[in-house]
Design an enzyme around this catalytic site. Sequence first.
Site, PDB file in Angstrom:
ATOM      1  N   ASP A 172      -9.438   6.247   8.756  1.00  0.00           N
ATOM      2  CA  ASP A 172     -10.589   5.335   8.240  1.00  0.00           C
ATOM      3  C   ASP A 172     -10.662   3.937   9.282  1.00  0.00           C
ATOM      4  OD1 ASP A 172     -12.339   4.175   6.109  1.00  0.00           O
ATOM      5  OD2 ASP A 172     -10.847   3.042   5.582  1.00  0.00           O
TER       6      ASP A 172
ATOM      7  N   ILE B 144       0.814  -1.158   0.193  1.00  0.00           N
ATOM      8  CA  ILE B 144      -0.014  -0.010  -0.155  1.00  0.00           C
ATOM      9  C   ILE B 144       1.052   1.132  -0.012  1.00  0.00           C
ATOM     10  CG2 ILE B 144      -1.748   1.227   1.101  1.00  0.00           C
ATOM     11  CD1 ILE B 144      -2.830  -1.463   2.278  1.00  0.00           C
TER      12      ILE B 144
ATOM     13  N   GLU C  53     -15.479  -1.071  16.006  1.00  0.00           N
ATOM     14  CA  GLU C  53     -16.342  -0.803  14.977  1.00  0.00           C
ATOM     15  C   GLU C  53     -17.770  -0.952  15.588  1.00  0.00           C
ATOM     16  OE1 GLU C  53     -15.177  -1.927  11.226  1.00  0.00           O
ATOM     17  OE2 GLU C  53     -13.109  -1.215  11.352  1.00  0.00           O
TER      18      GLU C  53
ATOM     19  N   ASP D 299      10.858   2.453   7.036  1.00  0.00           N
ATOM     20  CA  ASP D 299      10.436   1.133   7.277  1.00  0.00           C
ATOM     21  C   ASP D 299      11.811   0.078   7.693  1.00  0.00           C
ATOM     22  OD1 ASP D 299       8.965  -1.362   7.106  1.00  0.00           O
ATOM     23  OD2 ASP D 299       7.982  -0.910   5.361  1.00  0.00           O
TER      24      ASP D 299
ATOM     25  N   ALA E 265      -4.312   2.557   8.316  1.00  0.00           N
ATOM     26  CA  ALA E 265      -3.768   1.537   8.754  1.00  0.00           C
ATOM     27  C   ALA E 265      -4.208   0.947   9.964  1.00  0.00           C
ATOM     28  CB  ALA E 265      -2.087   1.849   8.894  1.00  0.00           C
ATOM     29  N   ARG E 266      -3.815   1.244  11.150  1.00  0.00           N
ATOM     30  CA  ARG E 266      -4.585   0.954  12.410  1.00  0.00           C
ATOM     31  C   ARG E 266      -4.589   2.134  13.368  1.00  0.00           C
ATOM     32  NH1 ARG E 266      -6.373  -2.534   9.723  1.00  0.00           N
ATOM     33  NH2 ARG E 266      -6.235  -4.731   9.864  1.00  0.00           N
TER      34      ARG E 266
ATOM     35  N   HIS F 172     -14.129   3.046   7.698  1.00  0.00           N
ATOM     36  CA  HIS F 172     -13.396   1.794   7.470  1.00  0.00           C
ATOM     37  C   HIS F 172     -13.761   1.284   5.791  1.00  0.00           C
ATOM     38  CE1 HIS F 172     -10.659  -1.338   8.783  1.00  0.00           C
ATOM     39  NE2 HIS F 172     -10.691  -1.339   7.726  1.00  0.00           N
ATOM     40  N   ILE F 173     -13.774   2.298   5.037  1.00  0.00           N
ATOM     41  CA  ILE F 173     -14.158   2.108   3.650  1.00  0.00           C
ATOM     42  C   ILE F 173     -13.063   2.037   2.652  1.00  0.00           C
ATOM     43  CG2 ILE F 173     -16.499   3.179   4.037  1.00  0.00           C
ATOM     44  CD1 ILE F 173     -15.113   5.749   2.559  1.00  0.00           C
ATOM     45  N   GLY F 174     -11.637   1.980   3.296  1.00  0.00           N
ATOM     46  CA  GLY F 174     -10.715   1.891   2.472  1.00  0.00           C
ATOM     47  C   GLY F 174     -10.764   0.775   1.228  1.00  0.00           C
TER      48      GLY F 174
END
Length: 318
Positions: free
Chosen positions: A260, A157, A265, A176, A235-236, A283-285
């Site tokens: 998102d 991503i 939820e 990273d 992500a989170r 959360h529509i990613g």
Amino acid sequence: MAKWKVVATAVTFGRINKEPLERLQKAGCEVLLNPYGRPLTEDEMIKLASDADAIIVGNDKVTRHIMENCKNLKLIAKHGVGTDGIDINAAKTLGITVTNAPATNNEEVADLTFGLMIALARGICKANTDTKNGKWIKPTGVSLYQKTIGIVGVGAIGRAVSKRATGFSMNILGYDTMENEEAKRLGLKFVPLDTLLQQSDFITLHLPLTNDTRNLLNKDRFQQIKKGAILINTARSQLLDMDALYKALTDGTLRGYGTDVYDFEPPEHLPFFDLENVILTPHIGGTTLESNLRMGNTAVDNVLAVLNGQIPPNVVEG
């Protein structure tokens, strides 16, 4: 062979696209879809799946308690990529296979990342509300063109976000644990996290949730962020310290925050929800017609493989 029972708790499975559901039914499976339109609680999942052979899960938490009370369970198939909500170690101990659907929504999450970024940079949400309410107020935004974007987590991503950033002639920084040659070819420069935070006009998070990444952006890290930056999280939610986030949004450190993702939820109401410089999406990613079909078919591929006594293509190792 007795008919397999498959419980799909993933909210969008079998509803946006019927093909994955029909494939299971054609294979002779009894399929039960989520009746609540939201992630299930432990008790709800046990009630629905106590005799299930497989569960196709979305953003539900799948605990050891659930697994121990679903005596026939052979497979937990994630309708998506991240499996941090599934107790992988418990599944391994109990002999339950866990699979996911990798690379099925990378492009869509990257699209949403840029959508949130542009909306915050240009004040689109407030401008829309004002205009519909008869107010003619032109917000003064900031440009993306030739700005610096910092991508925290340069996996699939993160690299998809990098590709989009090149279209805005952005200076691309990445952080990273391992450097990636494909990302470098896109023009991304790997730097330490502190450097990325200090230099980026836009920061976007694309890391998995682990013990090492939990609260990665804490009070000290927020103090390093370039003043006026825009932060995006697809992500989170647990990558952030929420108290530090609220302070950064109200003291001028962050121009805006778009997210998102949430701890639960639907989410409980948090103070930063009320801020004008915050955009929330449910959360529509990965929720498009195209990605939903890919996720659904990949989950079904994994279910049918186990049903037929084969090793599924997307096993998640503990």
